[in-house]
Write a protein that holds these residues in place. Structure first.
Motif, PDB file in Angstrom:
ATOM      1  N   PRO A 165       0.820  -1.213   0.000  1.00  0.00           N
ATOM      2  CA  PRO A 165       0.000   0.000   0.000  1.00  0.00           C
ATOM      3  C   PRO A 165       0.854   1.263   0.000  1.00  0.00           C
ATOM      4  CG  PRO A 165      -0.856  -1.603   1.564  1.00  0.00           C
ATOM      5  CD  PRO A 165       0.475  -2.138   1.084  1.00  0.00           C
ATOM      6  N   GLY A 166       0.525   2.155  -0.923  1.00  0.00           N
ATOM      7  CA  GLY A 166       1.250   3.418  -0.981  1.00  0.00           C
ATOM      8  C   GLY A 166       2.562   3.350  -1.714  1.00  0.00           C
ATOM      9  N   ALA A 167       2.892   2.208  -2.322  1.00  0.00           N
ATOM     10  CA  ALA A 167       4.162   2.078  -3.036  1.00  0.00           C
ATOM     11  C   ALA A 167       4.140   2.929  -4.297  1.00  0.00           C
ATOM     12  CB  ALA A 167       4.415   0.621  -3.389  1.00  0.00           C
ATOM     13  N   PRO A 168       5.311   3.372  -4.759  1.00  0.00           N
ATOM     14  CA  PRO A 168       5.349   4.204  -5.965  1.00  0.00           C
ATOM     15  C   PRO A 168       5.078   3.373  -7.212  1.00  0.00           C
ATOM     16  CG  PRO A 168       7.559   3.673  -5.251  1.00  0.00           C
ATOM     17  CD  PRO A 168       6.627   3.152  -4.186  1.00  0.00           C
ATOM     18  N   VAL A 169       4.846   4.068  -8.316  1.00  0.00           N
ATOM     19  CA  VAL A 169       4.643   3.399  -9.589  1.00  0.00           C
ATOM     20  C   VAL A 169       5.937   2.702  -9.999  1.00  0.00           C
ATOM     21  CG1 VAL A 169       4.078   3.724 -12.024  1.00  0.00           C
ATOM     22  CG2 VAL A 169       2.936   5.124 -10.288  1.00  0.00           C
ATOM     23  N   ALA A 170       5.851   1.437 -10.367  1.00  0.00           N
ATOM     24  CA  ALA A 170       7.044   0.666 -10.715  1.00  0.00           C
ATOM     25  C   ALA A 170       7.425   0.846 -12.181  1.00  0.00           C
ATOM     26  CB  ALA A 170       6.817  -0.816 -10.413  1.00  0.00           C
ATOM     27  N   TYR A 171       6.420   0.862 -13.056  1.00  0.00           N
ATOM     28  CA  TYR A 171       6.668   1.057 -14.484  1.00  0.00           C
ATOM     29  C   TYR A 171       5.340   1.399 -15.136  1.00  0.00           C
ATOM     30  CZ  TYR A 171       5.073  -3.821 -14.431  1.00  0.00           C
ATOM     31  OH  TYR A 171       4.369  -4.963 -14.212  1.00  0.00           O
ATOM     32  N   HIS A 172       5.397   1.762 -16.413  1.00  0.00           N
ATOM     33  CA  HIS A 172       4.198   2.194 -17.127  1.00  0.00           C
ATOM     34  C   HIS A 172       3.946   1.278 -18.314  1.00  0.00           C
ATOM     35  CE1 HIS A 172       1.988   5.527 -19.594  1.00  0.00           C
ATOM     36  NE2 HIS A 172       1.138   4.729 -18.975  1.00  0.00           N
ATOM     37  N   GLY A 173       2.802   0.608 -18.313  1.00  0.00           N
ATOM     38  CA  GLY A 173       2.445  -0.251 -19.432  1.00  0.00           C
ATOM     39  C   GLY A 173       2.752  -1.704 -19.172  1.00  0.00           C
ATOM     40  N   THR A 174       2.017  -2.596 -19.869  1.00  0.00           N
ATOM     41  CA  THR A 174       2.158  -4.026 -19.626  1.00  0.00           C
ATOM     42  C   THR A 174       3.195  -4.689 -20.506  1.00  0.00           C
ATOM     43  OG1 THR A 174       0.445  -4.585 -21.253  1.00  0.00           O
ATOM     44  CG2 THR A 174      -0.276  -4.178 -18.982  1.00  0.00           C
ATOM     45  N   HIS A 175       3.658  -4.007 -21.570  1.00  0.00           N
ATOM     46  CA  HIS A 175       4.550  -4.682 -22.504  1.00  0.00           C
ATOM     47  C   HIS A 175       5.965  -4.114 -22.475  1.00  0.00           C
ATOM     48  CE1 HIS A 175       5.888  -7.119 -25.701  1.00  0.00           C
ATOM     49  NE2 HIS A 175       5.773  -6.233 -26.678  1.00  0.00           N
ATOM     50  N   PRO A 182      11.168   8.340 -10.276  1.00  0.00           N
ATOM     51  CA  PRO A 182      10.710   8.201  -8.880  1.00  0.00           C
ATOM     52  C   PRO A 182       9.861   9.387  -8.446  1.00  0.00           C
ATOM     53  CG  PRO A 182      13.021   7.626  -9.067  1.00  0.00           C
ATOM     54  CD  PRO A 182      12.623   8.196 -10.409  1.00  0.00           C
ATOM     55  N   GLY A 183       8.776   9.082  -7.765  1.00  0.00           N
ATOM     56  CA  GLY A 183       7.898  10.134  -7.271  1.00  0.00           C
ATOM     57  C   GLY A 183       6.685  10.394  -8.146  1.00  0.00           C
ATOM     58  N   ARG A 184       6.653   9.822  -9.360  1.00  0.00           N
ATOM     59  CA  ARG A 184       5.492  10.012 -10.213  1.00  0.00           C
ATOM     60  C   ARG A 184       4.253   9.443  -9.531  1.00  0.00           C
ATOM     61  NH1 ARG A 184       6.903  11.114 -15.675  1.00  0.00           N
ATOM     62  NH2 ARG A 184       8.246  12.932 -15.430  1.00  0.00           N
ATOM     63  N   GLN A 185       3.158  10.171  -9.668  1.00  0.00           N
ATOM     64  CA  GLN A 185       1.925   9.748  -9.027  1.00  0.00           C
ATOM     65  C   GLN A 185       0.818   9.603 -10.056  1.00  0.00           C
ATOM     66  OE1 GLN A 185       2.131  13.031  -5.983  1.00  0.00           O
ATOM     67  NE2 GLN A 185       1.642  11.361  -4.598  1.00  0.00           N
ATOM     68  N   VAL A 186      -0.333   9.188  -9.588  1.00  0.00           N
ATOM     69  CA  VAL A 186      -1.480   8.963 -10.460  1.00  0.00           C
ATOM     70  C   VAL A 186      -2.604   9.915 -10.081  1.00  0.00           C
ATOM     71  CG1 VAL A 186      -3.209   7.282 -11.183  1.00  0.00           C
ATOM     72  CG2 VAL A 186      -0.869   6.552 -10.776  1.00  0.00           C
ATOM     73  N   THR A 213      -1.454  22.546 -17.379  1.00  0.00           N
ATOM     74  CA  THR A 213      -0.412  22.515 -16.349  1.00  0.00           C
ATOM     75  C   THR A 213      -0.008  21.088 -15.970  1.00  0.00           C
ATOM     76  OG1 THR A 213      -2.074  22.624 -14.590  1.00  0.00           O
ATOM     77  CG2 THR A 213      -1.139  24.716 -15.368  1.00  0.00           C
ATOM     78  N   VAL A 214      -0.861  20.122 -16.253  1.00  0.00           N
ATOM     79  CA  VAL A 214      -0.582  18.730 -15.905  1.00  0.00           C
ATOM     80  C   VAL A 214      -0.885  17.843 -17.114  1.00  0.00           C
ATOM     81  CG1 VAL A 214      -1.127  16.791 -14.387  1.00  0.00           C
ATOM     82  CG2 VAL A 214      -1.133  19.118 -13.476  1.00  0.00           C
ATOM     83  N   LEU A 215       0.099  17.044 -17.518  1.00  0.00           N
ATOM     84  CA  LEU A 215      -0.080  16.103 -18.626  1.00  0.00           C
ATOM     85  C   LEU A 215      -0.273  14.704 -18.042  1.00  0.00           C
ATOM     86  CD1 LEU A 215       0.035  15.703 -21.754  1.00  0.00           C
ATOM     87  CD2 LEU A 215       2.454  15.112 -21.439  1.00  0.00           C
ATOM     88  N   VAL A 216      -1.374  14.047 -18.390  1.00  0.00           N
ATOM     89  CA  VAL A 216      -1.659  12.722 -17.846  1.00  0.00           C
ATOM     90  C   VAL A 216      -1.862  11.724 -18.977  1.00  0.00           C
ATOM     91  CG1 VAL A 216      -2.746  13.646 -15.772  1.00  0.00           C
ATOM     92  CG2 VAL A 216      -4.155  13.069 -17.748  1.00  0.00           C
ATOM     93  N   CYS A 217      -1.556  10.478 -18.675  1.00  0.00           N
ATOM     94  CA  CYS A 217      -1.890   9.379 -19.581  1.00  0.00           C
ATOM     95  C   CYS A 217      -3.373   9.094 -19.418  1.00  0.00           C
ATOM     96  CB  CYS A 217      -1.072   8.130 -19.228  1.00  0.00           C
ATOM     97  SG  CYS A 217      -1.612   6.638 -20.116  1.00  0.00           S
ATOM     98  N   THR A 218      -4.125   9.123 -20.522  1.00  0.00           N
ATOM     99  CA  THR A 218      -5.564   8.904 -20.423  1.00  0.00           C
ATOM    100  C   THR A 218      -5.917   7.434 -20.381  1.00  0.00           C
ATOM    101  OG1 THR A 218      -5.682   9.180 -22.824  1.00  0.00           O
ATOM    102  CG2 THR A 218      -6.219  11.098 -21.460  1.00  0.00           C
ATOM    103  N   GLY A 219      -4.924   6.564 -20.291  1.00  0.00           N
ATOM    104  CA  GLY A 219      -5.187   5.153 -20.099  1.00  0.00           C
ATOM    105  C   GLY A 219      -5.160   4.750 -18.637  1.00  0.00           C
ATOM    106  N   GLY A 221      -4.000   7.532 -15.956  1.00  0.00           N
ATOM    107  CA  GLY A 221      -3.930   8.689 -15.078  1.00  0.00           C
ATOM    108  C   GLY A 221      -2.532   9.020 -14.574  1.00  0.00           C
ATOM    109  N   LEU A 222      -1.492   8.372 -15.106  1.00  0.00           N
ATOM    110  CA  LEU A 222      -0.144   8.661 -14.652  1.00  0.00           C
ATOM    111  C   LEU A 222       0.235  10.089 -14.999  1.00  0.00           C
ATOM    112  CD1 LEU A 222       2.585   7.617 -13.508  1.00  0.00           C
ATOM    113  CD2 LEU A 222       3.205   7.053 -15.877  1.00  0.00           C
ATOM    114  N   ASP A 223       0.768  10.811 -14.022  1.00  0.00           N
ATOM    115  CA  ASP A 223       1.252  12.176 -14.224  1.00  0.00           C
ATOM    116  C   ASP A 223       2.510  12.106 -15.086  1.00  0.00           C
ATOM    117  OD1 ASP A 223       2.175  14.757 -14.145  1.00  0.00           O
ATOM    118  OD2 ASP A 223       2.086  14.954 -11.969  1.00  0.00           O
ATOM    119  N   MET A 224       2.416  12.633 -16.294  1.00  0.00           N
ATOM    120  CA  MET A 224       3.523  12.589 -17.251  1.00  0.00           C
ATOM    121  C   MET A 224       4.146  13.963 -17.462  1.00  0.00           C
ATOM    122  SD  MET A 224       1.598  10.105 -19.991  1.00  0.00           S
ATOM    123  CE  MET A 224       2.998  10.001 -21.108  1.00  0.00           C
TER     124      MET A 224
END
Length: 225
Positions: A165-175, A182-186, A213-219, A221-224
């Motif tokens: 619980p509360g761990a950071p994002v490990a990577y983006h995407g399944t493939h 580090p520190g990127r949030q959703v 002001t904020v760019l997000v992945c629409t798949g 919600g990752l803050d990009m």
């Protein structure tokens, strides 16, 4: 020439683990440069054909530089290499069995994540893309979501590979699974994927929110930004 995929880097790591000491510390006593040549030209021909000989030589040299103990490790026998590969294949097969179970339970994101894990265990075990195709045939890749009105509230996320619980994002995407700074949030929102690690949206699927002001992945919600 395309960039090496994570699974291809695992192939290089496995080849180095299995053969580097034999060439460098065995009877041949090859230099590091010659060891790189033997590993690249003798065991990684498929990657050289795909990415170019120079790129694979560089990747092998970089791996050995980062893992110098690989060069001086005890030499492995043919039986040991076979046993080591059998263990890798068994782990991959176990993940694929789990992926089939999740596919039958109509859990495509979990199935895709398990297929990815299987490939990382033993990339040459089988054609993993055929399993991904089977999942996508039943559950087409997600489409981007309508992001208007999404509140800019951040939430915690749970990486598939580390359910803390509360761990950071490990990577983006399944493939491809690109590294996430580090520190990127959703950002909270009605994203098709529950977490970035399960996102199958196209890499161009992004949108600026909050007055650009904020760019997000629409798949997912990752803050990009």
């Amino acid at each position: 020439m395309s960039a090496l995929r994570p699974a291809e880097r695992v192939i290089i790591a496995h080849v180095c683990q299995d053969w580097a000491a034999t060439y460098h510390s065995g009877p041949l006593r090859l230099t590091i440069n010659d060891t790189v040549r033997y590993l690249s030209d003798g065991h990684l021909e498929d990657l050289s054909a795909r990415h170019g000989r120079k790129a694979i030589w560089q990747a092998v040299a970089a791996h050995l530089q980062d893992h110098p103990a690989t060069l001086t490790a005890p030499r492995t026998t043919a039986q040991q290499r076979d046993e080591r590969q059998a263990e890798r294949d068994a782990r991959a097969a176990a993940h694929l069995d789990a992926a089939r179970h999740h596919h039958r339970q109509e859990l495509p994101f979990e199935a895709l994540a398990l297929i990815d894990r299987a490939e990382m265990c033993s990339p040459r075990f089988t054609n993993f893309d055929k399993y991904r195709t089977t999942v996508h045939r039943k559950f087409p890749p997600i489409v981007t979501t309508h992001a208007n009105g999404t509140d800019l509230r951040y939430r915690h996320t749970l990486p598939v590979v580390s359910p803390i619980p509360g761990a950071p994002v490990a990577y983006h995407g399944t493939h491809q699974r690109p590294w996430v700074y580090p520190g990127r949030q959703v950002i909270e929102g009605p994203w098709p994927a529950a977490i970035p690690e399960q996102c199958t949206a196209d890499e161009t699927a992004s949108r600026w929110l909050a007055h650009h002001t904020v760019l997000v992945c629409t798949g997912c919600g990752l803050d990009m930004t």
